[in-house]
Design a protein around this motif. Structure first.
Motif, short mmCIF file in Angstrom:
data_model
loop_
_atom_site.label_atom_id
_atom_site.label_comp_id
_atom_site.label_asym_id
_atom_site.label_seq_id
_atom_site.Cartn_x
_atom_site.Cartn_y
_atom_site.Cartn_z
N THR A 338 0.84 -1.21 0.00
CA THR A 338 0.00 0.00 0.00
C THR A 338 0.87 1.26 0.00
OG1 THR A 338 -1.46 -1.29 1.41
CG2 THR A 338 -2.00 1.04 1.15
N GLU A 339 1.86 1.23 0.90
CA GLU A 339 2.78 2.37 1.04
C GLU A 339 3.63 2.54 -0.23
OE1 GLU A 339 5.10 1.50 4.51
OE2 GLU A 339 6.52 3.11 4.06
N ALA A 340 4.14 1.43 -0.76
CA ALA A 340 4.97 1.49 -1.98
C ALA A 340 4.17 2.09 -3.14
CB ALA A 340 5.48 0.09 -2.35
N LEU A 341 2.90 1.73 -3.22
CA LEU A 341 2.06 2.25 -4.30
C LEU A 341 1.91 3.76 -4.22
CD1 LEU A 341 -0.63 -0.56 -4.28
CD2 LEU A 341 0.63 0.17 -6.32
N THR A 342 1.75 4.29 -3.00
CA THR A 342 1.58 5.74 -2.88
C THR A 342 2.86 6.47 -3.32
OG1 THR A 342 2.31 5.86 -0.60
CG2 THR A 342 -0.04 5.53 -0.95
N ARG A 343 3.98 5.77 -3.23
CA ARG A 343 5.24 6.40 -3.67
C ARG A 343 5.44 6.27 -5.17
NH1 ARG A 343 9.66 5.70 1.10
NH2 ARG A 343 8.15 5.66 2.80
N ASP A 344 4.62 5.43 -5.80
CA ASP A 344 4.79 5.21 -7.24
C ASP A 344 4.07 6.28 -8.06
OD1 ASP A 344 5.98 3.40 -9.17
OD2 ASP A 344 3.92 2.98 -9.81
N GLY A 345 3.16 6.98 -7.43
CA GLY A 345 2.43 8.01 -8.17
C GLY A 345 1.05 8.16 -7.61
N CYS A 346 0.14 8.63 -8.43
CA CYS A 346 -1.22 8.76 -7.93
C CYS A 346 -1.92 7.42 -8.11
CB CYS A 346 -1.84 9.98 -8.59
SG CYS A 346 -3.18 9.70 -9.63
N VAL A 347 -2.65 6.98 -7.06
CA VAL A 347 -3.15 5.60 -7.01
C VAL A 347 -4.68 5.55 -7.15
CG1 VAL A 347 -3.04 3.42 -5.72
CG2 VAL A 347 -1.33 5.19 -5.29
N TYR A 348 -5.13 4.68 -8.02
CA TYR A 348 -6.56 4.37 -8.14
C TYR A 348 -6.73 3.00 -7.48
CZ TYR A 348 -6.32 7.91 -11.86
OH TYR A 348 -6.10 9.06 -12.58
N LYS A 349 -7.49 2.97 -6.37
CA LYS A 349 -7.59 1.74 -5.58
C LYS A 349 -8.93 1.04 -5.75
CE LYS A 349 -5.42 1.31 -1.58
NZ LYS A 349 -4.03 0.98 -1.90
N TYR A 350 -8.89 -0.26 -5.96
CA TYR A 350 -10.11 -1.07 -6.04
C TYR A 350 -9.97 -2.28 -5.13
CZ TYR A 350 -10.89 2.23 -9.61
OH TYR A 350 -11.03 3.44 -10.22
N ASP A 351 -11.05 -2.58 -4.45
CA ASP A 351 -11.04 -3.61 -3.40
C ASP A 351 -12.22 -4.54 -3.69
OD1 ASP A 351 -11.09 -4.96 -0.93
OD2 ASP A 351 -12.29 -3.37 -0.01
N ILE A 352 -11.94 -5.64 -4.35
CA ILE A 352 -12.97 -6.43 -5.02
C ILE A 352 -13.06 -7.84 -4.44
CG2 ILE A 352 -13.65 -7.33 -7.30
CD1 ILE A 352 -13.52 -4.29 -7.33
N SER A 353 -14.30 -8.32 -4.25
CA SER A 353 -14.52 -9.75 -3.95
C SER A 353 -14.94 -10.45 -5.23
CB SER A 353 -15.67 -9.92 -2.95
OG SER A 353 -15.21 -9.91 -1.63
N LEU A 354 -14.34 -11.58 -5.50
CA LEU A 354 -14.68 -12.36 -6.69
C LEU A 354 -14.46 -13.84 -6.39
CD1 LEU A 354 -12.87 -10.39 -9.56
CD2 LEU A 354 -15.34 -10.85 -9.46
N PRO A 355 -15.10 -14.72 -7.18
CA PRO A 355 -14.73 -16.12 -7.06
C PRO A 355 -13.23 -16.25 -7.33
CG PRO A 355 -16.63 -15.84 -8.52
CD PRO A 355 -16.11 -14.48 -8.20
N VAL A 356 -12.51 -17.04 -6.52
CA VAL A 356 -11.05 -17.06 -6.60
C VAL A 356 -10.56 -17.36 -8.02
CG1 VAL A 356 -8.94 -18.14 -5.71
CG2 VAL A 356 -10.83 -17.68 -4.17
N GLY A 357 -11.25 -18.20 -8.73
CA GLY A 357 -10.84 -18.56 -10.08
C GLY A 357 -10.80 -17.38 -11.04
N LYS A 358 -11.59 -16.37 -10.76
CA LYS A 358 -11.70 -15.20 -11.65
C LYS A 358 -10.82 -14.04 -11.19
CE LYS A 358 -14.15 -16.01 -15.00
NZ LYS A 358 -13.42 -15.75 -16.23
N LEU A 359 -10.32 -14.15 -9.98
CA LEU A 359 -9.69 -13.02 -9.30
C LEU A 359 -8.65 -12.27 -10.14
CD1 LEU A 359 -10.32 -12.40 -6.25
CD2 LEU A 359 -8.11 -13.35 -5.73
N TYR A 360 -7.73 -13.02 -10.74
CA TYR A 360 -6.63 -12.31 -11.41
C TYR A 360 -6.99 -11.90 -12.84
CZ TYR A 360 -2.00 -10.46 -11.85
OH TYR A 360 -0.96 -9.57 -12.00
N ASP A 361 -8.03 -12.50 -13.42
CA ASP A 361 -8.44 -12.10 -14.76
C ASP A 361 -8.78 -10.61 -14.82
OD1 ASP A 361 -8.12 -14.68 -15.53
OD2 ASP A 361 -10.27 -15.17 -15.64
N LEU A 362 -9.31 -10.10 -13.72
CA LEU A 362 -9.65 -8.67 -13.70
C LEU A 362 -8.38 -7.81 -13.84
CD1 LEU A 362 -11.58 -6.28 -13.36
CD2 LEU A 362 -11.48 -6.63 -10.89
#
Ligand code: FAD
Ligand code: MLT
Ligand code: ZN
Length: 475
Positions: A338-362
């Motif tokens: 989380t902290e590293a991301l804020t140092r990378d630039g401006c952050v668009y955050k999404y916090d999603i629940s999905l069936p585990v099989g689909k999780l990384y496809d997003l």
């Protein structure tokens, strides 16, 4: 743009009232107010002119009774680590901070039930319990700042949910001050209590919109005698999933966390925080924690799982930690993303629940969609709970990038019946997207609860729910 609702404005009589109610704890110094007016991500800012720091529920009650009568809006604030802009005022709402409500009320070592004020810092509570052979049932990267009241108000998930379940199960009782100042004492310390509706559940996850939580009764587990950590590399996401099912089957009751992160996250914690990756370059990493009561039994189980995972090619490389220092260092790789991301630039955050099989496809689909317009698109999260954190960084904030992300991410999530806020809540930033995860009938009922408990709408206005009446305007 958003318009200020017709709440009263603070006058000198109000300042005098609060100063007499809590001398020295009603602050109107603009310098001191600055950090309370801006969120952790520094992405939303209010312009409150008054910060109140009550010490007791009775004081909170007097504050709210007065504000209710005067039609003054209030924004409750805990540790101000929330990630959806819920904890800071939007306009000039009074900030009601739990910073001085930090007393432990009781701890019963037989039942493991802790009762404390809402402003206790999560890490402090955990330290208090560890000295007595117990731990808090939740843990999160913000533990050093977040308050237990804020945790309950957001129904925070975190790193131990897989093992100890959500706060909806471990919170046994709450004391809440309602918008009109009524003190609702539901601070039971019982495992079982089926006397009528379970009112405390309404306040868990209500993000300061239905009442101010002033005390919490919570069931705490035994401090595990043995903790082991494995940090492993996987070649693809299907292997990550299979590692999870294999490890759940082989580790059984001692599995206490299963987290994942992609190689981009690893790159960012190395680059921005100077942490070092102990495992050979892999597209994915998983962090597996076991907590048990017998170290040789646990190690034996973990080792046979690791052997199985290596020989079957699920895992290509890894490291294991048993001592505190190495365990902390490995956890940092995951907790500090989380902290590293804020140092990378401006952050668009999404916090999603999905069936585990689909999780990384997003993540893959979003990355392909955004191409060069984003700096980094990363995925990490609580895989064992089906919770993905999709984060996008860019050099600067841009409407065209936002338009490319939203509503794409929300539509994608809704298509697979996921949740657009798994654990962070809706706050200010996500409230207008609630309909992607809840039907109109549910939103309407939420608005009726809100109107009943807070008829003047003074508690955390502009947050969590879209303006009423929704039934017509949302569809
Ligand atoms: P605040 O940010 O002050 O407030 C959050 C919301 O609760 C606001 O709407 C506020 O009005 C309301 N509120 C606060 N106190 C009260 C009260 N006493 N009564 C009524 N309403 C109140 N979240 C997770 O779920 N899981 C994680 O793993 C996680 N990790 C994080 C890691 C980092 C580094 C950071 C910065 C944040 C993380 N978060 C996580 C988000 C955040 O820490 C949690 O939402 C946390 O529970 C907020 O607690 P807080 O005391 O900071 O609340
Ligand atoms: C986490 O799991 O690290 C937290 O929810 C914070 C975040 O989403 O960045
Ligand atoms: Zn999280």
């Amino acid at each position: 743009g958003l318009r200020r609702l017709p709440f009263a404005r603070l006058g000198s009589g109000d300042a005098a009232f609060f100063e007499s109610l809590m001398p020295g704890r009603a602050c109107s110094n603009p310098e001191e107010l600055k950090s309370f007016n801006v969120d952790w991500l520094k992405s939303v800012r209010g312009c409150s002119e008054l910060l109140l720091k009550p010490k007791t529920a009775a004081e909170v009650s007097q504050v709210l009774r007065y504000c209710h009568e005067r039609n003054l809006a209030v924004s409750p604030q805990g540790g101000n680590t929330g990630l959806v802009g819920g904890s800071v005022p939007v306009f000039d709402e009074i900030i009601l901070s739990t910073a001085l409500m930090n007393q432990i009320i009781s701890f019963d070592p037989v039942s493991g039930i802790l009762v404390c004020q809402a402003g206790c810092i999560l890490e402090k509570l955990n330290e208090y319990l560890e000295e007595r052979g117990f731990i808090m049932p939740l843990d999160l990267g913000a533990k050093g700042s977040c308050h237990i009241g804020g945790n309950v108000a957001t129904n925070a998930g975190g790193l131990r949910l897989l093992r100890y379940g959500s706060l909806r199960g471990t919170v046994l009782g709450l004391e809440v001050v309602l918008a009109d100042g009524t003190v609702l004492d539901c601070l039971a310390s019982l495992r079982k209590d089926n006397t009528g509706y379970d009112l405390k559940q309404l306040f868990i996850g209500s993000e300061g919109t239905l009442g101010v939580i002033t005390a919490v009764s919570i069931l705490c587990p035994q401090k595990p005698k043995a903790v082991n950590l494995a940090f492993l590399g996987c070649q693809d996401f299907s292997r990550v999933q299979e590692t999870f099912t294999t490890c759940r089957a082989m580790l059984g009751e001692i599995l206490s966390a299963f987290e994942f992160m992609d190689e981009k996250c690893m790159e960012l914690v190395e680059k921005h925080l100077g942490l070092s990756n102990p495992v050979r370059g892999s597209p994915f990493y998983v962090l597996i924690e076991t907590s048990g009561s017998n170290s040789s039994h646990d190690e034996e189980k973990l080792n046979s799982f690791l052997e199985q995972a290596m020989t079957s090619g699920l895992v290509t490389d890894g490291t294991v930690a048993v001592d505190d220092k190495k365990i902390k260092a490995l956890w940092s790789l995951r907790e500090r993303i989380t902290e590293a991301l804020t140092r990378d630039g401006c952050v668009y955050k999404y916090d999603i629940s999905l069936p585990v099989g689909k999780l990384y496809d997003l993540v893959t689909d979003t990355r392909a969609r955004l191409g060069q317009s984003a700096k980094n698109v990363v995925g990490y999260g609580h895989l064992g709970d089906g919770n993905l954190h999709l984060n996008i960084t860019a050099e600067s904030y841009s409407h065209s990038l936002l338009d490319a992300i939203e509503p794409f991410v929300y539509e994608w999530t809704a298509r697979y019946n996921g949740s657009i806020s798994a654990e962070h809540g809706l706050g200010f930033k996500k409230k207008q997207f609630i309909q992607y995860s809840k039907p109109n009938e549910a939103i309407f009922l939420m608005q009726r609860f809100k109107a009943m408990l807070d008829p003047k709408g003074i508690l955390n206005p502009y947050k969590t729910l879209p303006p009423s009446p929704s039934a017509d305007t949302i569809a």
